[in-house]
Design a protein around this motif. Sequence first.
Motif, PDB file in Angstrom:
ATOM      1  N   SER A 220       0.824  -1.218   0.000  1.00  0.00           N
ATOM      2  CA  SER A 220       0.000   0.000   0.000  1.00  0.00           C
ATOM      3  C   SER A 220       0.859   1.269   0.000  1.00  0.00           C
ATOM      4  N   THR A 221       2.110   1.134  -0.456  1.00  0.00           N
ATOM      5  CA  THR A 221       2.991   2.312  -0.543  1.00  0.00           C
ATOM      6  C   THR A 221       2.999   2.843  -1.975  1.00  0.00           C
ATOM      7  N   ASP A 222       2.784   4.138  -2.121  1.00  0.00           N
ATOM      8  CA  ASP A 222       2.804   4.753  -3.456  1.00  0.00           C
ATOM      9  C   ASP A 222       4.242   4.987  -3.904  1.00  0.00           C
ATOM     10  N   ALA A 223       4.421   5.196  -5.184  1.00  0.00           N
ATOM     11  CA  ALA A 223       5.741   5.520  -5.710  1.00  0.00           C
ATOM     12  C   ALA A 223       6.260   6.786  -5.029  1.00  0.00           C
ATOM     13  N   GLY A 224       7.553   6.783  -4.716  1.00  0.00           N
ATOM     14  CA  GLY A 224       8.159   7.941  -4.035  1.00  0.00           C
ATOM     15  C   GLY A 224       9.279   8.529  -4.874  1.00  0.00           C
ATOM     16  N   VAL A 225      10.414   8.790  -4.228  1.00  0.00           N
ATOM     17  CA  VAL A 225      11.575   9.372  -4.923  1.00  0.00           C
ATOM     18  C   VAL A 225      11.878   8.578  -6.198  1.00  0.00           C
ATOM     19  N   GLY A 226      12.107   9.292  -7.306  1.00  0.00           N
ATOM     20  CA  GLY A 226      12.467   8.652  -8.563  1.00  0.00           C
ATOM     21  C   GLY A 226      11.316   7.879  -9.195  1.00  0.00           C
ATOM     22  N   GLY A 227      10.097   8.087  -8.694  1.00  0.00           N
ATOM     23  CA  GLY A 227       8.943   7.385  -9.251  1.00  0.00           C
ATOM     24  C   GLY A 227       8.925   5.906  -8.893  1.00  0.00           C
ATOM     25  N   GLU A 228       9.742   5.509  -7.895  1.00  0.00           N
ATOM     26  CA  GLU A 228       9.841   4.094  -7.545  1.00  0.00           C
ATOM     27  C   GLU A 228       9.189   3.799  -6.192  1.00  0.00           C
ATOM     28  N   ILE A 229       8.736   2.559  -6.031  1.00  0.00           N
ATOM     29  CA  ILE A 229       8.187   2.150  -4.736  1.00  0.00           C
ATOM     30  C   ILE A 229       9.379   1.892  -3.818  1.00  0.00           C
ATOM     31  N   GLN A 230       9.546   2.773  -2.850  1.00  0.00           N
ATOM     32  CA  GLN A 230      10.740   2.765  -2.000  1.00  0.00           C
ATOM     33  C   GLN A 230      10.494   1.950  -0.734  1.00  0.00           C
ATOM     34  N   ILE A 231      11.445   1.083  -0.432  1.00  0.00           N
ATOM     35  CA  ILE A 231      11.346   0.304   0.811  1.00  0.00           C
ATOM     36  C   ILE A 231      11.333   1.253   2.010  1.00  0.00           C
ATOM     37  N   THR A 232      12.101   2.342   1.911  1.00  0.00           N
ATOM     38  CA  THR A 232      12.207   3.282   3.034  1.00  0.00           C
ATOM     39  C   THR A 232      10.839   3.861   3.398  1.00  0.00           C
ATOM     40  N   ASP A 233      10.012   4.143   2.391  1.00  0.00           N
ATOM     41  CA  ASP A 233       8.680   4.706   2.671  1.00  0.00           C
ATOM     42  C   ASP A 233       7.809   3.705   3.436  1.00  0.00           C
ATOM     43  N   ALA A 234       7.941   2.430   3.087  1.00  0.00           N
ATOM     44  CA  ALA A 234       7.172   1.404   3.800  1.00  0.00           C
ATOM     45  C   ALA A 234       7.727   1.223   5.217  1.00  0.00           C
ATOM     46  N   LEU A 235       9.046   1.296   5.351  1.00  0.00           N
ATOM     47  CA  LEU A 235       9.673   1.091   6.669  1.00  0.00           C
ATOM     48  C   LEU A 235       9.350   2.241   7.621  1.00  0.00           C
ATOM     49  N   ARG A 236       9.194   3.409   7.048  1.00  0.00           N
ATOM     50  CA  ARG A 236       8.819   4.573   7.853  1.00  0.00           C
ATOM     51  C   ARG A 236       7.474   4.304   8.525  1.00  0.00           C
ATOM     52  N   ARG A 237       6.580   3.686   7.779  1.00  0.00           N
ATOM     53  CA  ARG A 237       5.262   3.357   8.351  1.00  0.00           C
ATOM     54  C   ARG A 237       5.381   2.190   9.338  1.00  0.00           C
TER      55      ARG A 237
END
Length: 290
Positions: A220-237
């Motif tokens: 359920s993580t949207d694309a982030g930096v560079g238009g890519e699905i970033q593991i960091t965004d999921a880990l932040r949650r």
Amino acid sequence: MAKIRKAVFPAAGLGTRFLPATKVIPKEMLPLVDKPLIQYGVEEALGSGVEEIIFITARGKGALEDHFDISYELEKTLEERGKTALLSISRQVSHLTNVVSVRQKQALGLGHAVLTARTVVGDEPFAVILGDDIIDSETPCLKQMIEVYEKYGGAPVIALEEIEGEAISRFGVIAGEEVEPGVYRLTDMVEKPKLEDAPSNLAIIGRYVLTPDVFELIASTDAGVGGEIQITDALRRLAQTRPFYGLKFKGRRYDAGDKMGFLEATVELALKREDMGPAFRQYLKTLPLD
Ligand code: G1P
């Protein structure tokens, strides 16, 4: 507490930083001295108690699987020629481990690559190793992290390193509180921030011990930096839902995915080798370096 039995190796990237070498050969197969990059990571995982190696691959990455398989032609030829030392080197690799591989059909980012492993990992904690980050240490880096995972009741753990200056923008960067020397309880993290926006000088290095609830978060993580699905965004949650730790590991890291880092690793690892280190040192001393 569940044992970390599986390690996922995202290896579907195009390796563009190493063109033209990687036009045909997967980046993961570039050798540091005489071992392909991927083998360093696999040996670290096995040395940390991991039992199952999972490669996330793409078209053209067949050499990764072949490398850990038996090479009948090679072994038969070496046997016939009585080359026993070489035969044992080849056999050692084929006997290291069994490999499972999963295709990442589209290059949608590191988070997406890890999500691709979901059905193979199942409902158990697992490790992720980014093969570009070569870590030379007395105790394998992943093992150091698994010790923290166990000490903190099965909480997820990521590897951290202090990075000074602009270079921090090439990494995920954490915010957190040091709970014992070198161990941080994470409160937040951000992928590739500008230096002025970085929440600390602690960068995420390519080693993760994760709990399986991360898959749902990545999905359920949207694309982030560079238009890519970033593991960091999921880990932040993930850090918002459960205790999550970072470990400043003991060891020397090389970014072997970068030409300079690759050269540094080549020179330093060669110098450390018993068989060739002394001769290589002598050779380096003859270079007119000033
Ligand atoms: C990835 C991660 C980043 C981490 C880095 C470590 O970035 O997204 O958070 O700091 O690996 O090597 P990449 O190097 O794939 O751009």
